[in-house]
Design a protein around this motif. Structure first.
Motif, PDB file in Angstrom:
ATOM      1  N   GLY A  61      68.059  22.762  28.126  1.00 46.86           N
ATOM      2  CA  GLY A  61      66.804  22.094  27.835  1.00 46.86           C
ATOM      3  C   GLY A  61      67.036  20.621  27.656  1.00 46.86           C
ATOM      4  N   PHE A  62      66.133  20.003  26.933  1.00 50.39           N
ATOM      5  CA  PHE A  62      66.262  18.579  26.682  1.00 50.39           C
ATOM      6  C   PHE A  62      65.882  18.305  25.232  1.00 50.39           C
ATOM      7  CE2 PHE A  62      65.558  14.001  27.805  1.00 50.39           C
ATOM      8  CZ  PHE A  62      66.862  13.767  28.218  1.00 50.39           C
ATOM      9  N   SER A  63      65.584  17.092  24.905  1.00 48.08           N
ATOM     10  CA  SER A  63      65.414  16.687  23.504  1.00 48.08           C
ATOM     11  C   SER A  63      64.305  17.415  22.764  1.00 48.08           C
ATOM     12  CB  SER A  63      65.172  15.179  23.430  1.00 48.08           C
ATOM     13  OG  SER A  63      64.004  14.830  24.138  1.00 48.08           O
ATOM     14  N   ASP A  64      63.290  17.897  23.493  1.00 48.43           N
ATOM     15  CA  ASP A  64      62.133  18.484  22.820  1.00 48.43           C
ATOM     16  C   ASP A  64      61.740  19.861  23.340  1.00 48.43           C
ATOM     17  OD1 ASP A  64      61.271  17.645  25.299  1.00 48.43           O
ATOM     18  OD2 ASP A  64      59.505  16.582  24.558  1.00 48.43           O
ATOM     19  N   HIS A  65      62.599  20.499  24.126  1.00 47.08           N
ATOM     20  CA  HIS A  65      62.245  21.819  24.632  1.00 47.08           C
ATOM     21  C   HIS A  65      63.460  22.593  25.127  1.00 47.08           C
ATOM     22  CE1 HIS A  65      62.364  19.499  28.349  1.00 47.08           C
ATOM     23  NE2 HIS A  65      62.427  20.647  29.020  1.00 47.08           N
ATOM     24  N   CYS A  66      63.231  23.873  25.372  1.00 39.02           N
ATOM     25  CA  CYS A  66      64.288  24.788  25.783  1.00 39.02           C
ATOM     26  C   CYS A  66      63.807  25.660  26.938  1.00 39.02           C
ATOM     27  CB  CYS A  66      64.668  25.669  24.588  1.00 39.02           C
ATOM     28  SG  CYS A  66      65.958  26.869  24.921  1.00 39.02           S
ATOM     29  N   HIS A  67      64.694  25.893  27.895  1.00 42.54           N
ATOM     30  CA  HIS A  67      64.457  26.824  28.998  1.00 42.54           C
ATOM     31  C   HIS A  67      65.469  27.951  28.872  1.00 42.54           C
ATOM     32  CE1 HIS A  67      62.026  24.255  31.849  1.00 42.54           C
ATOM     33  NE2 HIS A  67      62.530  23.305  31.065  1.00 42.54           N
ATOM     34  N   CYS A  68      65.019  29.172  29.037  1.00 36.18           N
ATOM     35  CA  CYS A  68      65.922  30.327  29.075  1.00 36.18           C
ATOM     36  C   CYS A  68      65.574  31.174  30.293  1.00 36.18           C
ATOM     37  CB  CYS A  68      65.751  31.218  27.845  1.00 36.18           C
ATOM     38  SG  CYS A  68      66.182  30.470  26.274  1.00 36.18           S
ATOM     39  N   LEU A  69      66.591  31.681  30.947  1.00 36.81           N
ATOM     40  CA  LEU A  69      66.398  32.711  31.969  1.00 36.81           C
ATOM     41  C   LEU A  69      66.916  33.988  31.328  1.00 36.81           C
ATOM     42  CD1 LEU A  69      65.609  33.567  34.830  1.00 36.81           C
ATOM     43  CD2 LEU A  69      67.975  33.060  35.529  1.00 36.81           C
ATOM     44  N   ILE A  70      66.004  34.911  31.067  1.00 39.90           N
ATOM     45  CA  ILE A  70      66.377  36.151  30.386  1.00 39.90           C
ATOM     46  C   ILE A  70      66.097  37.339  31.294  1.00 39.90           C
ATOM     47  CG2 ILE A  70      66.000  35.216  28.063  1.00 39.90           C
ATOM     48  CD1 ILE A  70      63.317  36.632  27.998  1.00 39.90           C
ATOM     49  N   SER A  71      66.756  38.431  30.994  1.00 41.10           N
ATOM     50  CA  SER A  71      66.487  39.682  31.694  1.00 41.10           C
ATOM     51  C   SER A  71      66.127  40.707  30.633  1.00 41.10           C
ATOM     52  CB  SER A  71      67.716  40.129  32.488  1.00 41.10           C
ATOM     53  OG  SER A  71      67.440  41.338  33.163  1.00 41.10           O
ATOM     54  N   LEU A  72      64.945  41.269  30.752  1.00 43.76           N
ATOM     55  CA  LEU A  72      64.463  42.223  29.755  1.00 43.76           C
ATOM     56  C   LEU A  72      65.095  43.592  29.946  1.00 43.76           C
ATOM     57  CD1 LEU A  72      60.632  41.469  29.685  1.00 43.76           C
ATOM     58  CD2 LEU A  72      62.369  40.692  28.078  1.00 43.76           C
ATOM     59  N   GLY A  73      65.437  44.222  28.836  1.00 41.83           N
ATOM     60  CA  GLY A  73      65.922  45.586  28.854  1.00 41.83           C
ATOM     61  C   GLY A  73      64.761  46.566  28.791  1.00 41.83           C
ATOM     62  N   SER A  74      65.054  47.838  28.921  1.00 46.06           N
ATOM     63  CA  SER A  74      63.999  48.857  28.978  1.00 46.06           C
ATOM     64  C   SER A  74      63.197  48.973  27.685  1.00 46.06           C
ATOM     65  CB  SER A  74      64.601  50.221  29.324  1.00 46.06           C
ATOM     66  OG  SER A  74      65.502  50.625  28.318  1.00 46.06           O
ATOM     67  N   ASN A  75      63.781  48.607  26.561  1.00 48.82           N
ATOM     68  CA  ASN A  75      63.080  48.729  25.277  1.00 48.82           C
ATOM     69  C   ASN A  75      62.620  47.371  24.733  1.00 48.82           C
ATOM     70  OD1 ASN A  75      65.598  47.724  24.720  1.00 48.82           O
ATOM     71  ND2 ASN A  75      65.879  48.915  22.855  1.00 48.82           N
ATOM     72  N   GLN A  76      62.560  46.355  25.578  1.00 50.47           N
ATOM     73  CA  GLN A  76      62.205  45.014  25.121  1.00 50.47           C
ATOM     74  C   GLN A  76      60.883  44.564  25.728  1.00 50.47           C
ATOM     75  OE1 GLN A  76      65.738  43.010  26.523  1.00 50.47           O
ATOM     76  NE2 GLN A  76      66.699  43.132  24.508  1.00 50.47           N
ATOM     77  N   ASN A  77      60.182  43.731  24.967  1.00 52.45           N
ATOM     78  CA  ASN A  77      58.999  43.077  25.518  1.00 52.45           C
ATOM     79  C   ASN A  77      59.116  41.586  25.244  1.00 52.45           C
ATOM     80  OD1 ASN A  77      57.478  42.274  23.053  1.00 52.45           O
ATOM     81  ND2 ASN A  77      57.359  44.485  22.709  1.00 52.45           N
ATOM     82  N   ILE A  78      58.382  40.809  25.994  1.00 53.70           N
ATOM     83  CA  ILE A  78      58.498  39.352  25.929  1.00 53.70           C
ATOM     84  C   ILE A  78      58.210  38.832  24.532  1.00 53.70           C
ATOM     85  CG2 ILE A  78      57.524  37.179  26.778  1.00 53.70           C
ATOM     86  CD1 ILE A  78      57.096  38.690  29.479  1.00 53.70           C
ATOM     87  N   GLU A  79      57.133  39.303  23.925  1.00 51.38           N
ATOM     88  CA  GLU A  79      56.746  38.796  22.609  1.00 51.38           C
ATOM     89  C   GLU A  79      57.868  38.966  21.589  1.00 51.38           C
ATOM     90  OE1 GLU A  79      53.111  39.136  19.405  1.00 51.38           O
ATOM     91  OE2 GLU A  79      53.463  40.818  20.753  1.00 51.38           O
ATOM     92  N   GLY A 136      71.247  42.194  21.669  1.00 47.79           N
ATOM     93  CA  GLY A 136      71.002  42.974  22.874  1.00 47.79           C
ATOM     94  C   GLY A 136      70.043  42.326  23.847  1.00 47.79           C
ATOM     95  N   ILE A 137      69.858  41.011  23.715  1.00 49.12           N
ATOM     96  CA  ILE A 137      68.992  40.258  24.622  1.00 49.12           C
ATOM     97  C   ILE A 137      69.891  39.544  25.617  1.00 49.12           C
ATOM     98  CG2 ILE A 137      67.300  38.384  24.820  1.00 49.12           C
ATOM     99  CD1 ILE A 137      66.639  38.969  21.797  1.00 49.12           C
ATOM    100  N   TYR A 138      69.658  39.776  26.908  1.00 47.76           N
ATOM    101  CA  TYR A 138      70.484  39.138  27.920  1.00 47.76           C
ATOM    102  C   TYR A 138      69.887  37.790  28.303  1.00 47.76           C
ATOM    103  CZ  TYR A 138      72.984  38.045  32.149  1.00 47.76           C
ATOM    104  OH  TYR A 138      73.736  37.398  33.089  1.00 47.76           O
ATOM    105  N   VAL A 139      70.560  36.706  27.890  1.00 53.04           N
ATOM    106  CA  VAL A 139      70.175  35.351  28.276  1.00 53.04           C
ATOM    107  C   VAL A 139      71.153  34.918  29.357  1.00 53.04           C
ATOM    108  CG1 VAL A 139      69.899  32.961  27.525  1.00 53.04           C
ATOM    109  CG2 VAL A 139      69.207  34.807  26.006  1.00 53.04           C
ATOM    110  N   ASP A 140      70.678  34.864  30.569  1.00 53.73           N
ATOM    111  CA  ASP A 140      71.492  34.492  31.720  1.00 53.73           C
ATOM    112  C   ASP A 140      71.839  33.009  31.674  1.00 53.73           C
ATOM    113  OD1 ASP A 140      71.465  33.307  34.644  1.00 53.73           O
ATOM    114  OD2 ASP A 140      72.010  35.430  34.883  1.00 53.73           O
ATOM    115  N   MET A 141      70.853  32.187  31.309  1.00 54.90           N
ATOM    116  CA  MET A 141      71.032  30.731  31.308  1.00 54.90           C
ATOM    117  C   MET A 141      70.137  30.151  30.226  1.00 54.90           C
ATOM    118  SD  MET A 141      72.277  27.953  32.956  1.00 54.90           S
ATOM    119  CE  MET A 141      72.962  28.735  34.392  1.00 54.90           C
ATOM    120  N   VAL A 142      70.662  29.148  29.513  1.00 54.65           N
ATOM    121  CA  VAL A 142      69.859  28.425  28.528  1.00 54.65           C
ATOM    122  C   VAL A 142      70.243  26.950  28.600  1.00 54.65           C
ATOM    123  CG1 VAL A 142      71.462  28.919  26.629  1.00 54.65           C
ATOM    124  CG2 VAL A 142      69.113  28.296  26.104  1.00 54.65           C
TER     125      VAL A 142
END
Length: 141
Positions: A50-68, A42-48
């Motif tokens: 990265g490169f050899s040693d890291h990851c970028h995600c563009l996420i949209s939080l839902g009403s019952n979600q927190n970043i942590e 139930g986590i919306y990942v719009d875009m993911v």
């Protein structure tokens, strides 16, 4: 039903910034898995990407979600999956720290393009340079 659209640009690296994802094939598998698994949770990942040693995600939080919790679910499960599928020679882990910054609706497409073009971006700049630029740009200490 609440209507919520809160975009977050999330960036996290491999433990000790080890370049575990040094082939395009491994990166594609990992990014695809992160997006599919997040969707199942139930986590919306719009875009993911990265490169050899890291990851970028563009996420949209839902009403019952927190970043942590979202970050914990994405990083924890993907780490388990990478090890279970033996995608790296040695035991894989993500770094504990991460960046998470809000993205206004007017900037979403710009962030998507930034994430989409990670391979090109990192021909000009290392993740270390990107990391320092993020810290400065967003006032992280």
């Amino acid at each position: 039903m609440p209507f919520i659209k809160i975009y977050i640009h999330l960036v996290f690296s491999t433990k000790n910034r080890i370049p575990f994802f040094n082939t395009s094939a491994v990166r594609v598998k990992v990014w695809k898995h992160i997006k599919e698994n997040a969707s199942e949770k139930g986590i919306y990942v719009d875009m993911v990407n990265g490169f050899s040693d890291h990851c970028h995600c563009l996420i949209s939080l839902g009403s019952n979600q927190n970043i942590e919790k979202v970050v914990q679910l994405i990083k924890g499960e993907s780490s388990f999956w990478i090890n279970k599928n033996e995608l790296t020679r040695e035991k894989f882990a993500w770094q504990d720290e991460y960046f998470a910054v809000s993205v206004s609706k007017s900037m979403v497409e710009l962030v998507r393009n930034y994430i989409r073009n990670q391979e090109i971006h990192h021909t000009k700049q290392t993740f270390e340079q990107e990391y320092l630029r993020f810290k400065e740009k967003y006032g992280f200490e």
